[in-house]
Scaffold this active site. Structure first.
Site, PDB file in Angstrom:
ATOM      1  N   ALA A  59       0.856  -1.194   0.000  1.00 12.26           N
ATOM      2  CA  ALA A  59       0.000   0.000   0.000  1.00 12.26           C
ATOM      3  C   ALA A  59       0.890   1.241   0.000  1.00 12.26           C
ATOM      4  O   ALA A  59       2.017   1.199   0.500  1.00 12.26           O
ATOM      5  CB  ALA A  59      -0.884  -0.012   1.230  1.00 12.26           C
ATOM      6  N   GLY A  98       0.817  -5.067   1.126  1.00 12.89           N
ATOM      7  CA  GLY A  98      -0.376  -5.145   0.277  1.00 12.89           C
ATOM      8  C   GLY A  98      -0.088  -5.818  -1.057  1.00 12.89           C
ATOM      9  O   GLY A  98      -0.988  -6.416  -1.660  1.00 12.89           O
ATOM     10  N   GLU A 101      -0.352  -9.369  -0.353  1.00 17.30           N
ATOM     11  CA  GLU A 101      -1.768  -9.665  -0.064  1.00 17.30           C
ATOM     12  C   GLU A 101      -2.574  -9.746  -1.366  1.00 17.30           C
ATOM     13  O   GLU A 101      -3.455 -10.583  -1.515  1.00 17.30           O
ATOM     14  CB  GLU A 101      -2.343  -8.585   0.856  1.00 17.30           C
ATOM     15  CG  GLU A 101      -1.708  -8.639   2.241  1.00 17.30           C
ATOM     16  CD  GLU A 101      -2.201  -7.533   3.151  1.00 17.30           C
ATOM     17  OE1 GLU A 101      -1.867  -6.364   2.883  1.00 17.30           O
ATOM     18  OE2 GLU A 101      -2.932  -7.830   4.104  1.00 17.30           O
ATOM     19  N   GLU A 121       4.487  -5.172   7.291  1.00 20.90           N
ATOM     20  CA  GLU A 121       3.674  -4.114   7.920  1.00 20.90           C
ATOM     21  C   GLU A 121       4.065  -3.859   9.368  1.00 20.90           C
ATOM     22  O   GLU A 121       4.012  -2.725   9.843  1.00 20.90           O
ATOM     23  CB  GLU A 121       2.181  -4.475   7.855  1.00 20.90           C
ATOM     24  CG  GLU A 121       1.542  -4.312   6.492  1.00 20.90           C
ATOM     25  CD  GLU A 121       1.695  -5.540   5.582  1.00 20.90           C
ATOM     26  OE1 GLU A 121       2.564  -6.397   5.879  1.00 20.90           O
ATOM     27  OE2 GLU A 121       0.964  -5.628   4.597  1.00 20.90           O
TER      28      GLU A 121
HETATM   29  C1  LIG Z   1       9.967  -2.014  -2.099  1.00 21.70           C
HETATM   30  C2  LIG Z   1      11.346  -1.881  -1.536  1.00 21.70           C
HETATM   31  C3  LIG Z   1      11.919  -3.239  -1.159  1.00 21.70           C
HETATM   32  C4  LIG Z   1      12.269  -1.239  -2.633  1.00 21.70           C
HETATM   33  O1  LIG Z   1      13.553  -1.038  -2.080  1.00 21.70           O
HETATM   34  P1  LIG Z   1      14.633  -0.157  -2.868  1.00 21.70           P
HETATM   35  O2  LIG Z   1      15.865  -0.191  -2.044  1.00 21.70           O
HETATM   36  O3  LIG Z   1      14.708  -0.611  -4.268  1.00 21.70           O
HETATM   37  O4  LIG Z   1      14.063   1.310  -2.944  1.00 21.70           O
HETATM   38  P2  LIG Z   1      13.705   2.314  -1.762  1.00 21.70           P
HETATM   39  O5  LIG Z   1      13.427   1.593  -0.500  1.00 21.70           O
HETATM   40  O6  LIG Z   1      14.720   3.387  -1.720  1.00 21.70           O
HETATM   41  O7  LIG Z   1      12.322   2.891  -2.273  1.00 21.70           O
HETATM   42  C5  LIG Z   1      12.252   3.642  -3.469  1.00 21.70           C
HETATM   43  C6  LIG Z   1      11.250   4.749  -3.278  1.00 21.70           C
HETATM   44  O8  LIG Z   1       9.957   4.161  -3.115  1.00 21.70           O
HETATM   45  C7  LIG Z   1       9.333   4.642  -1.937  1.00 21.70           C
HETATM   46  N1  LIG Z   1       8.474   3.557  -1.415  1.00 21.70           N
HETATM   47  C8  LIG Z   1       8.826   2.291  -1.206  1.00 21.70           C
HETATM   48  N2  LIG Z   1       7.782   1.563  -0.767  1.00 21.70           N
HETATM   49  C9  LIG Z   1       6.757   2.431  -0.702  1.00 21.70           C
HETATM   50  C10 LIG Z   1       5.406   2.292  -0.319  1.00 21.70           C
HETATM   51  N3  LIG Z   1       4.889   1.101   0.088  1.00 21.70           N
HETATM   52  N4  LIG Z   1       4.627   3.383  -0.355  1.00 21.70           N
HETATM   53  C11 LIG Z   1       5.113   4.570  -0.749  1.00 21.70           C
HETATM   54  N5  LIG Z   1       6.399   4.781  -1.134  1.00 21.70           N
HETATM   55  C12 LIG Z   1       7.190   3.710  -1.115  1.00 21.70           C
HETATM   56  C13 LIG Z   1      10.486   4.972  -1.027  1.00 21.70           C
HETATM   57  O9  LIG Z   1      10.086   5.895  -0.057  1.00 21.70           O
HETATM   58  C14 LIG Z   1      11.486   5.558  -2.008  1.00 21.70           C
HETATM   59  O10 LIG Z   1      11.065   6.879  -2.265  1.00 21.70           O
HETATM   60  P3  LIG Z   1      12.144   8.040  -2.424  1.00 21.70           P
HETATM   61  O11 LIG Z   1      11.315   9.259  -2.576  1.00 21.70           O
HETATM   62  O12 LIG Z   1      12.957   8.017  -1.175  1.00 21.70           O
HETATM   63  O13 LIG Z   1      12.955   7.674  -3.603  1.00 21.70           O
HETATM   64  C15 LIG Z   1      11.373  -0.957  -0.308  1.00 21.70           C
HETATM   65  O14 LIG Z   1      11.084   0.350  -0.705  1.00 21.70           O
HETATM   66  C16 LIG Z   1      10.401  -1.345   0.756  1.00 21.70           C
HETATM   67  O15 LIG Z   1      10.710  -2.187   1.562  1.00 21.70           O
HETATM   68  N6  LIG Z   1       9.228  -0.700   0.787  1.00 21.70           N
HETATM   69  C17 LIG Z   1       8.250  -0.821   1.840  1.00 21.70           C
HETATM   70  C18 LIG Z   1       7.507  -2.119   1.730  1.00 21.70           C
HETATM   71  C19 LIG Z   1       6.431  -2.171   2.773  1.00 21.70           C
HETATM   72  O16 LIG Z   1       6.676  -2.002   3.935  1.00 21.70           O
HETATM   73  N7  LIG Z   1       5.205  -2.426   2.357  1.00 21.70           N
HETATM   74  C20 LIG Z   1       4.056  -2.458   3.204  1.00 21.70           C
HETATM   75  C21 LIG Z   1       3.281  -1.216   3.079  1.00 21.70           C
HETATM   76  S1  LIG Z   1       1.920  -1.116   4.219  1.00 21.70           S
HETATM   77  C22 LIG Z   1       0.759  -2.122   3.502  1.00 21.70           C
HETATM   78  O17 LIG Z   1       0.974  -2.644   2.468  1.00 21.70           O
HETATM   79  C23 LIG Z   1      -0.520  -2.213   4.260  1.00 21.70           C
HETATM   80  C24 LIG Z   1      -1.388  -3.320   3.736  1.00 21.70           C
HETATM   81  O18 LIG Z   1      -1.401  -4.427   4.595  1.00 21.70           O
HETATM   82  C25 LIG Z   1      -2.796  -2.897   3.468  1.00 21.70           C
HETATM   83  C26 LIG Z   1      -3.453  -2.179   4.542  1.00 21.70           C
HETATM   84  C27 LIG Z   1      -4.786  -1.693   4.150  1.00 21.70           C
HETATM   85  C28 LIG Z   1      -4.834  -0.286   4.586  1.00 21.70           C
HETATM   86  C29 LIG Z   1      -6.195   0.111   4.825  1.00 21.70           C
HETATM   87  C30 LIG Z   1      -6.206   1.251   5.753  1.00 21.70           C
HETATM   88  C31 LIG Z   1      -7.058   0.879   6.888  1.00 21.70           C
HETATM   89  C32 LIG Z   1      -7.357   2.016   7.727  1.00 21.70           C
HETATM   90  C33 LIG Z   1      -7.843   1.509   9.030  1.00 21.70           C
HETATM   91  C34 LIG Z   1      -8.764   2.466   9.606  1.00 21.70           C
HETATM   92  C35 LIG Z   1     -10.015   1.711   9.945  1.00 21.70           C
HETATM   93  C36 LIG Z   1     -11.026   2.654  10.399  1.00 21.70           C
HETATM   94  C37 LIG Z   1     -12.253   1.867  10.711  1.00 21.70           C
HETATM   95  O19 LIG Z   1     -12.623   1.000   9.957  1.00 21.70           O
HETATM   96  O20 LIG Z   1     -12.826   2.159  11.754  1.00 21.70           O
END
Ligand SMILES: CC(C)(COP(=O)(O)OP(=O)(O)OC[C@H]1O[C@@H](n2cnc3c(N)ncnc32)[C@H](O)[C@@H]1OP(=O)(O)O)[C@@H](O)C(=O)NCCC(=O)NCCSC(=O)C[C@@H](O)CCCCCCCCCCCCC(=O)O
Length: 717
Positions: A59, A98, A101, A121
């Site tokens: 996400a 995500g 997922e 996460e």
């Molecule tokens: C992917 C990587 C392994 C890549 O690594 P690499 O070294 O190649 O590159 P960088 O790490 O330098 O990244 C490059 C660049 O990309 C940006 N970035 C990376 N990942 C993301 C991301 N997920 N989102 C946004 N931006 C991202 C990073 O910042 C760099 O940017 P820059 O400007 O610096 O160049 C590595 O990047 C990595 O490990 N990424 C993170 C992976 C991760 O942790 N993923 C999980 C994300 S959280 C998620 O997926 C949640 C899910 O489970 C879904 C959840 C549903 C959400 C719903 C919300 C519910 C709200 C609840 C409220 C309820 C209220 C009620 O109901 O009452």
């Protein structure tokens, strides 16, 4: 955005397009493209892939703070799983959070052999809340799912295949393989492939398993709440029907999503990336400074630090000349380094890089290296001599780095004919294990030298932070007031146990006194002696505790005079079974020593609570952080926070000292510092920094606006 195409006549191909990592945005339109594929009568099966060799990084974390509208990930993944045509995920690069997922909602998963998968996460203070906590245990069983979800670790494609997360691994074009696979399964029944409809695989003695895991997680979480919620969510998968499990997942996520810990951990994620975009007061920056290639390096001095640095360099794939002039030391070092390389290789399942290291007693052996790291004893005269020898021995352009933790990098640079080639590379012990590297630039260090050291640090897997040159750089400079406050608290009535307990409950792996016993009390003693602060311990009264015009506690010196250097001597702030043993036990001798000390100095012990310990130790440290920002030694609060989280055990779920100050409220930090400063006027580090005052006066801007505020405040001076 998601793009739709038809390939091989009857396969619909959905490509996720959201650079750089194809993060899932609420506005992505996957549901819409899925509907197109399903309604196209020519399409028999569907493949989902990501553009530019990465499936999906999860996400979009940047959207978490904003108003998220549109179809939820849960709904989207549900639409995929209930499709009546087979959907195959073609996983290249990463499928994380995500992203995984989404893949678990597909009926089949094909992964490239170099891809990595995981549900990280928990490291963002969340749980896999798009059905991941419910589907993964159903697919691979409760124990394996608990391991992946509570640690957030990434697995290789090979491990994913072994666990049953993916159906096939390919070394070739993943999309081609997935299309071929999709054609082969068209028309097959999809019911067995819908993970949410399965129960979790049977697991004997489920209660005992969850109890054991919960206990372990609580111990290692050090106050973090997300790992605990992850266990609770998996428990729901194991004990409830899917629909109820998903509801539990949602409830748990709702609590985590808005928590301060999630904000702190997501801040850390972005801060770690922000420090790579370094800049110097001269205006030099990461994107305008080209690093030099480094293939061959040398390490001078093979004590503890030099050995660790040699191992770290060799493990990164560099050829290393390891120089130690004393023959006996060289032999011992060779044995130790080989052992470390062998153990590291065994852990990582690779061949040890023994032949990458060449040992020499002669400094002339460095003639053709690209970079040298000097790690000799902390003595300016010795280091100066080494730098002069290096300047003569190295080929032109070789970068000269010092691993000093306390000496003036600029002074060393000034002793060489090319001061622009000199930077500090301050590693932390053990250097092949610890994540942090401070890259210290002086006023004459060239941007290219900084860029080269920063790039090498990144290659070594370090959290590398560029900082200015000052006493203690960033990390140790902030540690000084923290340690001094802890000493003062002992004088006023606290015990090492009380202080350590407060800090460990806050989330540090070790309190200040256990830490001091581990690193050796003699280290600080030597520094204080060098600063002319240590006097024989017979004087008494208040005046004996004022040195160089400020409050001073000689407690550490007195322990050293008793030969109590910490773990290595079996006695320090605690007692140990034998020298070198690690289990700290309360020491009655120390308590009566403190009592006698207070009596000698006319100090009356008072009751000190955890709150005071935290405020005095942490706010003093934070206050120094503000001084560092004001002095331009760190470019921004992220730099300080990354240093503290990756090198000093600051709990990641509190985001680092500066983030913590922002969370507590700058006005509150200022008010408490003023309070303690009134009580202890002879303690300069409790006097609030002028930057803190100015930030509060300008309305306490949020941390991401500090930089702007600092610039504005500086321009007003
Ligand atoms: C992917 C990587 C392994 C890549 O690594 P690499 O070294 O190649 O590159 P960088 O790490 O330098 O990244 C490059 C660049 O990309 C940006 N970035 C990376 N990942 C993301 C991301 N997920 N989102 C946004 N931006 C991202 C990073 O910042 C760099 O940017 P820059 O400007 O610096 O160049 C590595 O990047 C990595 O490990 N990424 C993170 C992976 C991760 O942790 N993923 C999980 C994300 S959280 C998620 O997926 C949640 C899910 O489970 C879904 C959840 C549903 C959400 C719903 C919300 C519910 C709200 C609840 C409220 C309820 C209220 C009620 O109901 O009452």
């Amino acid at each position: 955005m998601a793009e739709y195409n038809r390939v091989s006549e009857c396969v619909g191909l959905i490509t996720l397009r959201n650079p750089p990592v194809n993060a899932l945005s609420v506005s992505q339109g996957i549901v819409h493209t899925m509907q197109r594929a399903l309604s196209d009568p020519n399409v028999k099966s569907v493949v989902i892939c990501g553009q530019n060799g990465i499936f999906c990084g999860g996400a979009d974390i940047k959207e978490f703070g904003s108003n998220m509208t549109g179809p939820t990930l849960i709904q989207m993944i549900h639409a995929i799983e209930s499709a009546n045509k087979p959907v195959v995920a073609a996983i290249e690069g990463s499928a994380l959070g995500g992203g995984l997922e989404l893949a678990l909602g597909c009926h089949y998963r094909i992964a490239h052999s170099k891809s990595r998968l995981g549900l990280p996460e928990v490291s963002l203070g969340l749980l896999p809340a798009a059905g991941g906590s419910q589907r993964l245990p159903r697919l691979i069983g409760v124990p394996a799912a608990l391991n992946l979800i509570t640690t957030g670790r990434h697995v290789t494609a090979a491990e994913a295949l072994q666990l049953g997360i993916v159906d096939q691994v390919t070394d070739h074009n993943t999309v081609d393989a997935a299309v071929k696979f999709a054609l082969s399964v068209a028309g097959r029944s999809l019911d067995p492939r819908r993970i949410s409809t399965h129960p979790c695989p049977q697991q004997p003695d489920l209660d005992a398993l969850f109890e054991e895991v919960m206990q372990k997680v609580r111990q290692s979480a050090r106050g973090a709440i997300a790992p605990i919620a992850c266990v609770q969510a998996v428990r729901a998968a194991a004990t409830l029907p899917y629909a109820q499990g998903i509801e539990r997942e949602r409830e748990l996520m709702a609590t985590l999503f808005t928590s301060g810990q999630a904000r702190a951990l997501q801040y850390c994620f972005f801060a770690e990336r922000a420090v790579g975009r370094w800049r110097m007061p001269s205006g030099a920056r990461w994107d305008t400074s080209k690093p030099r290639p480094v293939q061959k390096a040398a390490v001078i001095g093979l004590g503890t630090m030099g050995r660790g640095i040699t191992v770290a360099l060799a493990q990164t794939g560099l050829s290393v000349i390891a120089v130690e002039t004393q023959e006996k030391q060289l032999m011992e070092a060779k044995q130790a380094i080989s052992g470390m390389l062998e153990r590291g290789a065994k852990r990582r399942g690779v061949a040890p890089a023994l032949d990458r290291v060449i040992y020499s007693q002669n400094i002339q052996a460095v003639a053709d290296v690209d970079l040298v790291i000097e790690a000799v004893f902390e003595d300016i005269a010795l280091k100066t001599k080494v730098f002069q020898q290096l300047s003569a021995a190295c080929k032109p352009g070789t970068l000269l780095c010092t691993n000093t933790s306390a000496l003036d990098v600029d002074q060393l640079a000034s002793e060489t004919p090319n001061p622009e080639l000199v930077v500090g590379m301050h590693f932390f012990a053990p250097a092949h294990v610890m994540k942090l590297l401070e890259v210290v630039y002086g006023p004459r260090s060239s941007p290219q030298a900084v860029a080269t050291a920063m790039q090498l640090g990144k290659k070594m897997g370090k959290a590398s932070v560029a900082v200015g040159n000052c006493r203690g750089f960033v990390g140790n400079r902030m540690l000084k007031p923290y340690i001094e406050e802890a000493f003062f608290l002992l004088e006023e009535g606290a015990t090492p146990e009380l202080v350590d307990q407060a800090l460990e409950e806050f989330g540090f792996p070790m309190g200040v006194f256990r830490m001091s016993d581990l690193s050796g009390l003699d280290v600080g003693w030597r520094v204080r002696k060098g600063d002319g602060l240590v006097e024989p311990g017979t004087a008494s009264g208040r005046s004996a505790r004022i040195r160089q015009g400020r409050r001073y506690s000689p407690l550490g010196d007195l322990l050293c005079e008793e030969g109590r250097f910490g773990q290595k001597t079996g006695r320090g702030w605690y007692q140990y079974d034998k020298p070198g043993s690690r289990v700290a036990r309360s020491d009655p001798w120390l308590h009566s020593f403190l009592g006698a000390y207070r009596a000698q100095h006319g100090l009356v012990a008072r009751r000190i609570d955890h709150q005071e310990v935290l405020e005095r130790c942490l706010y003093a440290l934070i206050n120094e952080g503000f001084h560092i920002l004001d002095d331009g030694i760190a470019a921004g609060p992220e730099d300080i926070d990354v240093i503290y989280v990756s090198g000093y055990g600051w709990p990641r779920h509190c985001g680092g000292p500066m983030f913590y100050a922002n969370m507590v409220g700058l006005a509150k930090v200022l008010e408490r510092l003023e309070h303690y400063q009134q009580l202890h006027p002879e303690v300069p580090h409790l006097q609030p920094s002028s930057l803190l005052r100015r930030l509060v006066a300008s309305g306490s801007p949020p941390i991401h606006k500090w930089e702007e505020a600092i610039k504005k405040l500086h321009s007003q001076l």
